[in-house]
Design a protein around this motif. Structure first.
Motif, mmCIF file in Angstrom:
data_model
loop_
_atom_site.group_PDB
_atom_site.id
_atom_site.type_symbol
_atom_site.label_atom_id
_atom_site.label_comp_id
_atom_site.label_asym_id
_atom_site.label_seq_id
_atom_site.Cartn_x
_atom_site.Cartn_y
_atom_site.Cartn_z
ATOM 1 N N HIS A 155 39.612 46.808 79.946
ATOM 2 C CA HIS A 155 40.088 46.521 78.583
ATOM 3 C C HIS A 155 39.499 47.525 77.596
ATOM 4 O O HIS A 155 38.290 47.746 77.583
ATOM 5 C CB HIS A 155 39.651 45.113 78.143
ATOM 6 C CG HIS A 155 40.195 44.030 79.019
ATOM 7 N ND1 HIS A 155 41.394 43.414 78.764
ATOM 8 C CD2 HIS A 155 39.717 43.468 80.148
ATOM 9 C CE1 HIS A 155 41.629 42.508 79.696
ATOM 10 N NE2 HIS A 155 40.618 42.517 80.554
ATOM 11 N N GLN A 188 35.120 43.925 68.251
ATOM 12 C CA GLN A 188 35.706 42.947 69.193
ATOM 13 C C GLN A 188 34.692 42.594 70.288
ATOM 14 O O GLN A 188 34.577 41.444 70.688
ATOM 15 C CB GLN A 188 36.960 43.526 69.859
ATOM 16 C CG GLN A 188 38.174 43.555 68.954
ATOM 17 C CD GLN A 188 39.348 44.225 69.643
ATOM 18 O OE1 GLN A 188 39.224 45.311 70.206
ATOM 19 N NE2 GLN A 188 40.492 43.593 69.599
ATOM 20 N N ARG A 189 33.961 43.597 70.757
ATOM 21 C CA ARG A 189 32.981 43.372 71.832
ATOM 22 C C ARG A 189 31.885 42.423 71.353
ATOM 23 O O ARG A 189 31.434 41.542 72.084
ATOM 24 C CB ARG A 189 32.409 44.719 72.296
ATOM 25 C CG ARG A 189 31.480 44.627 73.509
ATOM 26 C CD ARG A 189 31.285 45.994 74.155
ATOM 27 N NE ARG A 189 31.233 47.048 73.186
ATOM 28 C CZ ARG A 189 30.151 47.371 72.486
ATOM 29 N NH1 ARG A 189 29.027 46.743 72.687
ATOM 30 N NH2 ARG A 189 30.186 48.341 71.587
ATOM 31 N N CYS A 192 34.894 46.264 79.754
ATOM 32 C CA CYS A 192 35.327 46.585 78.388
ATOM 33 C C CYS A 192 34.820 47.972 78.055
ATOM 34 O O CYS A 192 33.608 48.217 78.081
ATOM 35 C CB CYS A 192 34.766 45.573 77.396
ATOM 36 S SG CYS A 192 35.183 43.895 77.849
ATOM 37 N N LEU A 221 31.883 42.407 81.680
ATOM 38 C CA LEU A 221 31.808 41.040 81.149
ATOM 39 C C LEU A 221 31.611 40.044 82.295
ATOM 40 O O LEU A 221 32.548 39.448 82.814
ATOM 41 C CB LEU A 221 33.081 40.723 80.357
ATOM 42 C CG LEU A 221 33.216 39.318 79.760
ATOM 43 C CD1 LEU A 221 32.015 38.940 78.927
ATOM 44 C CD2 LEU A 221 34.469 39.211 78.937
ATOM 45 N N ALA A 236 31.273 34.807 72.114
ATOM 46 C CA ALA A 236 32.026 33.775 72.848
ATOM 47 C C ALA A 236 31.414 33.565 74.235
ATOM 48 O O ALA A 236 31.304 32.431 74.720
ATOM 49 C CB ALA A 236 33.494 34.185 72.968
ATOM 50 N N ALA A 237 30.987 34.664 74.849
ATOM 51 C CA ALA A 237 30.404 34.589 76.199
ATOM 52 C C ALA A 237 29.100 33.789 76.196
ATOM 53 O O ALA A 237 28.812 33.062 77.147
ATOM 54 C CB ALA A 237 30.168 36.000 76.738
ATOM 55 N N ILE A 282 38.416 47.911 74.028
ATOM 56 C CA ILE A 282 38.163 47.091 72.838
ATOM 57 C C ILE A 282 37.181 47.804 71.908
ATOM 58 O O ILE A 282 36.425 48.676 72.340
ATOM 59 C CB ILE A 282 37.642 45.664 73.185
ATOM 60 C CG1 ILE A 282 36.323 45.721 73.959
ATOM 61 C CG2 ILE A 282 38.652 44.867 73.976
ATOM 62 C CD1 ILE A 282 35.655 44.363 74.092
ATOM 63 N N SER A 321 32.218 40.051 69.188
ATOM 64 C CA SER A 321 32.793 38.698 69.177
ATOM 65 C C SER A 321 32.929 38.157 70.595
ATOM 66 O O SER A 321 32.675 36.978 70.854
ATOM 67 C CB SER A 321 34.169 38.703 68.507
ATOM 68 O OG SER A 321 34.053 39.236 67.219
ATOM 69 N N LEU A 322 33.322 39.032 71.508
ATOM 70 C CA LEU A 322 33.471 38.628 72.906
ATOM 71 C C LEU A 322 32.123 38.175 73.465
ATOM 72 O O LEU A 322 32.015 37.173 74.176
ATOM 73 C CB LEU A 322 33.999 39.827 73.700
ATOM 74 C CG LEU A 322 34.571 39.588 75.075
ATOM 75 C CD1 LEU A 322 35.764 38.652 75.025
ATOM 76 C CD2 LEU A 322 35.009 40.922 75.703
ATOM 77 N N HIS A 323 31.095 38.927 73.102
ATOM 78 C CA HIS A 323 29.752 38.595 73.581
ATOM 79 C C HIS A 323 29.286 37.263 73.001
ATOM 80 O O HIS A 323 28.684 36.442 73.698
ATOM 81 C CB HIS A 323 28.777 39.730 73.198
ATOM 82 C CG HIS A 323 27.422 39.574 73.803
ATOM 83 N ND1 HIS A 323 26.294 39.345 73.052
ATOM 84 C CD2 HIS A 323 27.019 39.572 75.087
ATOM 85 C CE1 HIS A 323 25.258 39.217 73.863
ATOM 86 N NE2 HIS A 323 25.671 39.352 75.092
ATOM 87 N N GLY A 356 26.862 44.122 75.631
ATOM 88 C CA GLY A 356 27.942 43.399 74.970
ATOM 89 C C GLY A 356 27.788 43.371 73.468
ATOM 90 O O GLY A 356 28.762 43.179 72.734
#
Ligand SMILES: NC(=O)c1ccc[n+]([C@@H]2O[C@H](COP(=O)([O-])OP(=O)(O)OC[C@H]3O[C@@H](n4cnc5c(N)ncnc54)[C@H](OP(=O)(O)O)[C@@H]3O)[C@@H](O)[C@H]2O)c1
Length: 254
Positions: free
Chosen positions: A149, A155-156, A125, A108, A162-163, A151, A158-160, A89
């Motif tokens: 998705h 972005q990944r 992702c 994810l 958030a995760a 991405i 940021s996603l990580h 991630g």
């Protein structure tokens, strides 16, 4: 038919392996890992090996090793014509170094030993550098999941991030709750309906609208009482900081 070589023998490698095995259009040719013992899990079903210089040719090489080891494993695939994708991630695509075809195949979800996952519901992702690589990753992801998705590395990341907040930190808060229950001879299972409702509510409400509790209500006496109950200074600090932030979010001065 898409042929795959998996590199790594940990949680993600095992879960992906099982998901791939269920699909007729995917053929896992080989699993490579540095530890002979950890390859035992795969041995009955597929060719395995500990030698990273003897990797079979495949359409896609999935590197499912620890983040820091990705850049060490990738150079073994330098001469391969197939697509090399890691599963992290937080690691950028370019960390794979100089390869013919590079990509990312990031599932994810939280994968642990002994807990099976329905891969159909896992968002995958993907990232690739050209149309045909992207297409191949999309086909592979679509064969095991209903949620794919495209991405970017940015972005990944940021996603990580958030995760980590919604999963890792939340789980640590569950551990604090567990400790408090154990200390007072209460079964942690009593909290499980509450935990489940907290999560289920998110299907209907945004987190901001779902918040409840003493900090949101500005119940100062309850907050003080909770802080007095806590013996662990770190737990007190976590409680104070979270209460302050919740209060600020909903316009209270705590
Ligand atoms: N677990 C999750 O929930 C999750 C979710 C999504 C993505 N990911 C990502 O998926 C990747 C794998 O995670 P994981 O949870 O499967 O990790 P893991 O269970 O800790 O397994 C790590 C694997 O990497 C291997 N490894 C470590 N250093 C190595 C090196 N220098 N050379 C060769 N192999 C090496 C380990 O080999 P040994 O067994 O010999 O130590 C093991 O097979 C990571 O990039 C992670 O960020 C994880």
């Amino acid at each position: 038919m898409i042929s795959i070589v998996l590199l790594g023998t940990g949680n993600v490698a095992k879960h992906l392996f099982n998901a791939f095995l269920r699909v007729d259009e995917i053929n896992v040719l080989q699993v490579i890992g540095r530890n002979e013992g950890h390859l035992a899990y795969f041995k009955d079903k597929v060719e395995t090996g500990t030698d990273f210089t003897k990797i079979t040719d495949a359409d896609i090489y999935i590197i499912a090793v620890s983040d820091d080891a990705i850049a060490q494993v990738a150079p073994f695939l330098k001469k391969k014509k197939g697509l090399v994708a890691h599963t992290s991630g937080s690691v950028a695509l370019k960390s794979l170094g100089d390869l013919n075809h590079r990509g990312v195949f990031y599932p994810l979800q939280t994968f642990s030993e002994g807990k099976s996952i329905d891969f159909k519901k896992v968002p995958i992702c993907i990232e690739g550098e050209d149309k045909s690589d992207m297409n191949l990753l999309k086909i592979l992801a679509g064969l095991i999941s209903l949620e794919v998705h495209e991405i970017t590395s940015e972005q990944r990341k940021s996603l990580h991030l958030a995760a980590v907040f919604v999963n890792n930190f939340t789980n640590y808060l569950f551990t604090i709750g567990h400790d408090i229950c154990t200390e007072h001879n209460l079964p942690f299972s009593m909290l499980k309906p509450l935990i489940k409702e907290t999560v289920n509510k998110l299907d209907y409400l945004a987190p901001l609208d779902a918040q409840t509790g003493p900090a949101k209500r500005n119940d100062v006496k309850t907050i003080e009482s909770h802080l007095n109950q806590l013996k662990n200074k770190n737990y007190q600090d976590i409680y104070s900081l979270l209460s302050k932030l919740i209060g600020e979010k909903y316009g209270q001065k705590l």
